[in-house]
Design an enzyme around this catalytic site. Sequence first.
Site, PDB file in Angstrom:
ATOM      1  N   HIS A 270      66.834  29.975  -4.700  1.00 27.79           N
ATOM      2  CA  HIS A 270      67.552  28.698  -4.638  1.00 27.79           C
ATOM      3  C   HIS A 270      66.811  27.668  -5.477  1.00 27.79           C
ATOM      4  O   HIS A 270      65.601  27.696  -5.591  1.00 27.79           O
ATOM      5  CB  HIS A 270      67.627  28.199  -3.185  1.00 27.79           C
ATOM      6  CG  HIS A 270      68.705  27.205  -2.954  1.00 27.79           C
ATOM      7  ND1 HIS A 270      68.526  25.869  -3.189  1.00 27.79           N
ATOM      8  CD2 HIS A 270      69.993  27.353  -2.560  1.00 27.79           C
ATOM      9  CE1 HIS A 270      69.665  25.234  -2.904  1.00 27.79           C
ATOM     10  NE2 HIS A 270      70.552  26.100  -2.529  1.00 27.79           N
ATOM     11  N   ASP A 327      74.534  32.614   0.689  1.00 24.12           N
ATOM     12  CA  ASP A 327      75.480  33.627   0.202  1.00 24.12           C
ATOM     13  C   ASP A 327      75.092  35.054   0.553  1.00 24.12           C
ATOM     14  O   ASP A 327      75.855  35.978   0.277  1.00 24.12           O
ATOM     15  CB  ASP A 327      75.596  33.507  -1.327  1.00 24.12           C
ATOM     16  CG  ASP A 327      76.198  32.173  -1.727  1.00 24.12           C
ATOM     17  OD1 ASP A 327      75.661  31.522  -2.629  1.00 24.12           O
ATOM     18  OD2 ASP A 327      77.192  31.773  -1.092  1.00 24.12           O
TER      19      ASP A 327
HETATM   20  C1  SDX Z   1      74.280  28.268  -4.033  1.00 25.45           C
HETATM   21  O1  SDX Z   1      72.185  24.003  -5.347  1.00 25.45           O
HETATM   22  C2  SDX Z   1      72.764  24.301  -4.197  1.00 25.45           C
HETATM   23  O2  SDX Z   1      72.617  23.616  -3.210  1.00 25.45           O
HETATM   24  C3  SDX Z   1      73.659  25.521  -4.247  1.00 25.45           C
HETATM   25  C4  SDX Z   1      74.175  26.017  -2.901  1.00 25.45           C
HETATM   26  C5  SDX Z   1      75.163  25.082  -2.280  1.00 25.45           C
HETATM   27  O3  SDX Z   1      75.343  25.142  -1.061  1.00 25.45           O
HETATM   28  O4  SDX Z   1      75.862  24.352  -3.043  1.00 25.45           O
HETATM   29  O5  SDX Z   1      73.085  26.238  -2.030  1.00 25.45           O
HETATM   30  C6  SDX Z   1      74.932  27.361  -3.067  1.00 25.45           C
HETATM   31  O6  SDX Z   1      74.615  28.238  -5.170  1.00 25.45           O
HETATM   32  C7  SDX Z   1      73.170  29.163  -3.556  1.00 25.45           C
HETATM   33  C8  SDX Z   1      72.543  30.007  -4.710  1.00 25.45           C
HETATM   34  C9  SDX Z   1      73.480  31.196  -4.951  1.00 25.45           C
HETATM   35  N1  SDX Z   1      73.065  31.969  -6.133  1.00 25.45           N
HETATM   36  C10 SDX Z   1      72.533  33.196  -6.019  1.00 25.45           C
HETATM   37  O7  SDX Z   1      72.255  33.733  -4.951  1.00 25.45           O
HETATM   38  C11 SDX Z   1      72.356  33.915  -7.332  1.00 25.45           C
HETATM   39  C12 SDX Z   1      70.982  34.581  -7.337  1.00 25.45           C
HETATM   40  N2  SDX Z   1      69.978  33.530  -7.352  1.00 25.45           N
HETATM   41  C13 SDX Z   1      69.444  33.166  -8.654  1.00 25.45           C
HETATM   42  O8  SDX Z   1      70.337  33.269  -9.717  1.00 25.45           O
HETATM   43  C14 SDX Z   1      68.575  31.944  -8.587  1.00 25.45           C
HETATM   44  O9  SDX Z   1      67.801  32.029  -7.468  1.00 25.45           O
HETATM   45  C15 SDX Z   1      69.177  30.560  -8.639  1.00 25.45           C
HETATM   46  C16 SDX Z   1      70.140  30.411  -9.769  1.00 25.45           C
HETATM   47  C17 SDX Z   1      69.879  30.250  -7.351  1.00 25.45           C
HETATM   48  C18 SDX Z   1      68.036  29.645  -8.872  1.00 25.45           C
HETATM   49  O10 SDX Z   1      67.465  30.065 -10.081  1.00 25.45           O
HETATM   50  P1  SDX Z   1      66.131  29.416 -10.597  1.00 25.45           P
HETATM   51  O11 SDX Z   1      66.326  27.969 -10.753  1.00 25.45           O
HETATM   52  O12 SDX Z   1      65.590  30.178 -11.767  1.00 25.45           O
HETATM   53  O13 SDX Z   1      65.182  29.661  -9.333  1.00 25.45           O
HETATM   54  P2  SDX Z   1      63.670  29.467  -9.317  1.00 25.45           P
HETATM   55  O14 SDX Z   1      63.228  28.456 -10.325  1.00 25.45           O
HETATM   56  O15 SDX Z   1      63.292  29.252  -7.898  1.00 25.45           O
HETATM   57  O16 SDX Z   1      63.134  30.917  -9.795  1.00 25.45           O
HETATM   58  C19 SDX Z   1      61.753  31.182  -9.706  1.00 25.45           C
HETATM   59  C20 SDX Z   1      61.554  32.531 -10.347  1.00 25.45           C
HETATM   60  C21 SDX Z   1      62.162  32.624 -11.735  1.00 25.45           C
HETATM   61  O17 SDX Z   1      61.346  33.524 -12.455  1.00 25.45           O
HETATM   62  P3  SDX Z   1      60.256  32.907 -13.486  1.00 25.45           P
HETATM   63  O18 SDX Z   1      61.028  32.083 -14.493  1.00 25.45           O
HETATM   64  O19 SDX Z   1      59.322  32.055 -12.627  1.00 25.45           O
HETATM   65  O20 SDX Z   1      59.599  34.125 -14.100  1.00 25.45           O
HETATM   66  O21 SDX Z   1      62.212  33.547  -9.563  1.00 25.45           O
HETATM   67  C22 SDX Z   1      63.174  34.208 -10.370  1.00 25.45           C
HETATM   68  C23 SDX Z   1      63.483  33.292 -11.519  1.00 25.45           C
HETATM   69  O22 SDX Z   1      63.889  34.038 -12.645  1.00 25.45           O
HETATM   70  N3  SDX Z   1      64.339  34.394  -9.502  1.00 25.45           N
HETATM   71  C24 SDX Z   1      64.806  35.579  -9.128  1.00 25.45           C
HETATM   72  C25 SDX Z   1      65.902  35.289  -8.301  1.00 25.45           C
HETATM   73  N4  SDX Z   1      66.052  33.966  -8.209  1.00 25.45           N
HETATM   74  C26 SDX Z   1      65.081  33.418  -8.965  1.00 25.45           C
HETATM   75  N5  SDX Z   1      64.410  36.826  -9.403  1.00 25.45           N
HETATM   76  C27 SDX Z   1      65.140  37.814  -8.838  1.00 25.45           C
HETATM   77  N6  SDX Z   1      66.215  37.634  -8.025  1.00 25.45           N
HETATM   78  C28 SDX Z   1      66.614  36.374  -7.735  1.00 25.45           C
HETATM   79  N7  SDX Z   1      67.666  36.190  -6.945  1.00 25.45           N
END
Ligand code: SDX
Length: 392
Positions: A270, A327
Amino acid sequence: NTGMFTYDPGFTSTASCESGLTYIDGDAGVLLHRGYPIGQLAEQSSFMEVCYLLLNGELPSAKELADFTNTITRHTMVHEQLTAFFRGFRRDAHPMAIMVGVVGALSAFYHDSTDINDPEQRRIASHRLIAKMPTIAAMAYKYSVGQPFVYPRNDLSYTANFLNMTFSVPAEEYKIDPIVVDAMDKIFTLHADHEQNASTSTVRLAGSSGANPFACIAAGIACLWGPAHGGANEAALNMLREIGTVDRIPEYIARAKNKDDPFRLMGFGHRVYKNYDPRATVMQKTAKDVLEKLGVNDPIFDVAKELEQIALNDPYFIEKKLYPNVDFYSGVILSAIGFPTEMFTVLFALARTVGWVAQWNEMISDPAQKIGRPRQLYTGPTQRDYVAVDKR
Ligand code: SDX
């Protein structure tokens, strides 16, 4: 407090938006709506009551809730002409494509009668949107399965009415199960609002230009559709189904950790929560309750629980602070109730409509609000003179 991004001299973007609706502490995993914890609202309140709270700032008295519910109930029908929009879609159109189109089309029916500077007309527009989203969502489902549309019924609760419009057929009345109604109502409450997420920011940006609320909500639906946002609930269940069995989880955990692999654990991580999403806690408990009470033994739920345990104890996920989000478990419940995965994000949009309209109202009612105009960090070429084509 326009809800817009502002750039300080250091070009570090900070979302500058004052809002009294929802408070999130991502590190502590706290979510409050007008000061009330989401766990208490999900377990003790109802979606209609949470709608009133988000729109008005206080929990309603019994009479206020009855009057509000009655008003919403009496706005659930849509103009009969609206049904023509559905027939323009192929039957296999994704329901979210239909939602973007049909909700946007509501502008054509109400644009002229929605002076956004009039609080009373803003209130009516908000009620129309909250009331009509279930009807349009159910129609999108019915159209996709080739069944006739089912009209709303004023003798049913908001959530029971939606389930009836979705699953009832002329040949056989849908048996409204209180267990299913309660679970669906909880899911709606858990999705009602979430501060300045991508789709809410989209609604605020669109609304800041003075666009009518129906068009703004259509813009929010379009943004929510993305798999990184609301589309994750559909993607999460598809991922769990693809994994299929517990023994295949390590393969997917490895893929999620592999920087060269675009695969992400859907329903995990998130932008704000660096702790357990409090909504996921309620969602997992609801999934367990519903599957037990409905006597559904879905192996996908076991895969989800095992995947969660493995990920929560994996150094990579611990270091990146990745936890299940809203989700991750929702699809298990929705599937048990009978929804196809294509409808999952539609249900998210249905529930989030109250948050979108409440945030829109909060912004529009502020006399100081201006049009949103995010700036940029320019990375293109410096100024240069034009060169005629024969000299290039
Ligand atoms: C919603 O914003 C809100 O409030 C949204 C929401 C709402 O109610 O409106 O809460 C609803 O959208 C929830 C999120 C749903 N999406 C997913 O579940 C899709 C899977 N999650 C990812 O795509 C991701 O976690 C995001 C898009 C949600 C956030 O991405 P970020 O901004 O890259 O997250 P981060 O900065 O915390 O990531 C830290 C690291 C990164 O790697 P590095 O760049 O540090 O090497 O963790 C990695 C990310 O690439 N990472 C993941 C991951 N999520 C983040 N790696 C593997 N699997 C994942 N799910």
